[in-house]
Enzyme design. Structure first.
Site, PDB file in Angstrom:
ATOM      1  N   GLU A   1       0.832  -1.096  -0.514  1.00 37.29           N
ATOM      2  CA  GLU A   1       0.010  -0.232   0.387  1.00 37.29           C
ATOM      3  C   GLU A   1       0.961   1.065   0.041  1.00 37.29           C
ATOM      4  O   GLU A   1       1.933   1.257   0.705  1.00 37.29           O
ATOM      5  CB  GLU A   1      -0.645   0.053   1.083  1.00 37.29           C
ATOM      6  CG  GLU A   1      -1.944   1.073   1.492  1.00 37.29           C
ATOM      7  CD  GLU A   1      -2.921   0.801   2.538  1.00 37.29           C
ATOM      8  OE1 GLU A   1      -3.375   1.610   2.339  1.00 37.29           O
ATOM      9  OE2 GLU A   1      -2.483  -0.314   3.849  1.00 37.29           O
TER      10      GLU A   1
ATOM     11  N   LYS B   1      -9.704   1.699  -3.119  1.00 36.93           N
ATOM     12  CA  LYS B   1      -9.898   2.002  -1.779  1.00 36.93           C
ATOM     13  C   LYS B   1     -11.810   1.936  -1.876  1.00 36.93           C
ATOM     14  O   LYS B   1     -11.562   3.278  -1.249  1.00 36.93           O
ATOM     15  CB  LYS B   1      -9.427   1.841  -0.545  1.00 36.93           C
ATOM     16  CG  LYS B   1      -8.690   1.321   0.283  1.00 36.93           C
ATOM     17  CD  LYS B   1      -8.370   2.232   1.012  1.00 36.93           C
ATOM     18  CE  LYS B   1      -8.237   0.947   2.620  1.00 36.93           C
ATOM     19  NZ  LYS B   1      -6.530   1.642   3.657  1.00 36.93           N
TER      20      LYS B   1
ATOM     21  N   CYS C   1      -5.965  -3.274   2.053  1.00 40.52           N
ATOM     22  CA  CYS C   1      -5.772  -3.186   3.018  1.00 40.52           C
ATOM     23  C   CYS C   1      -7.196  -3.318   3.919  1.00 40.52           C
ATOM     24  O   CYS C   1      -7.904  -4.238   3.830  1.00 40.52           O
ATOM     25  CB  CYS C   1      -4.754  -1.840   3.227  1.00 40.52           C
ATOM     26  SG  CYS C   1      -4.255  -1.533   4.832  1.00 40.52           S
TER      27      CYS C   1
END
Length: 280
Positions: free
Chosen positions: A44, A118, A155
């Protein structure tokens, strides 16, 4: 397209500046290519520290456009050089005030295929991401690449089963999950959630974590990155929990059809019964 795909991932320590961080990943990618890898993914916001341990406006300086910013442009050149598909997670600026936690996907010939943004943005101690990022608005793309159909989930997303499932419904054969997760917060979940997602959705998952401590907080990123197959089994060993590592593994994509025929989870789904799942 080959049934067995040699895939790679990198878990890295922060070097202290963007230029050396990118250069280090370029060398890992070249080494993966020398080992025969055809796809590689990074952690990330790979070209920056995990600045979300603090809430300071100075860290907007890490943001750049996707795909026309310097990092993604450089990774396109790297893809052309190595002949690998590359998953490139960066801090994206779309326009002033519009920032996203993003991963670009680049094909083996250097073509920019698109981006994943994300969806789920945490805001807890040590992970103050809502200060920086808007929630993703680009859907659940799955990219047709030289090695197969590739999805991305970033994540904190991994805690939400809905996105994993949508990527499977969209045809993913492998999902890269670049992360920055801390030892005290989630190490127990790390080897539970992604294997479970691989089983439930019957595809491969590449789980990538940072490693080490960085300058903006006391998060202890514990590495242990890995590949997991559609049966939920690790492909080879997990990476170190303390040291930087390049992981290269052979993934038999033929196992996807085998598992889907045996377990038949997609056949037995009941979307007609799931209305309550999308009520606010």
């Amino acid at each position: 397209m080959a049934s067995v795909v040699r895939a790679a991932l990198v878990q890295a320590t922060w070097t202290g500046d963007t230029e050396s961080m990118i250069a280090k990943h370029e060398e890992h990618a070249r080494e993966a290519a020398r080992q025969g890898a055809k796809i590689i993914g990074f952690q990330e916001v790979f070209n920056a520290p995990y600045f979300c341990q603090v809430q300071e406006p100075e860290h907007y300086r890490w943001a750049e456009p996707v795909p026309d910013g310097p990092t993604v442009s450089r990774m396109r050149e790297l893809a052309r050089e190595t002949g690998m598909v590359i998953v490139v997670p960066v801090f994206e600026i779309e326009q002033s005030g519009f920032y996203y936690n993003t991963a670009a996907v680049i094909d083996a010939d250097g073509s920019y295929l698109g981006k994943y943004r994300k969806h789920h943005i945490p805001q807890v101690k040590g992970f103050w991401e809502k200060y920086y990022f808007k929630p993703g608005n680009a859907g659940w793309p799955v990219f047709d690449t030289a090695v197969g159909r590739v999805g991305v989930y970033i994540c904190y997303d991994r805690h939400f089963p809905e996105g994993w499932r949508q990527l499977g419904l969209n045809g993913a054969q492998i999902v890269y999950n670049p992360s920055a997760t801390s030892r005290g917060l989630s190490s127990y979940l790390w080897q539970l959630e992604q294997p479970a997602a691989a089983v439930a959705n019957e595809y491969f998952v590449a789980a990538i974590n940072r490693v080490g401590q960085e300058e903006y907080g006391d998060n202890d990123f514990y590495g242990t990155s890995y590949f997991v197959d559609p049966r939920g089994q690790f492909v080879g060993d997990t990476a170190s929990d303390k040291a930087e590592e390049l992981v290269v593994r052979d993934l038999d994509f033929g196992l996807i059809d085998e598992v889907r025929q045996q377990w038949a989870f997609y056949r037995d789904r009941r979307p007609d019964a799931y209305e309550g799942l999308v009520r606010p």
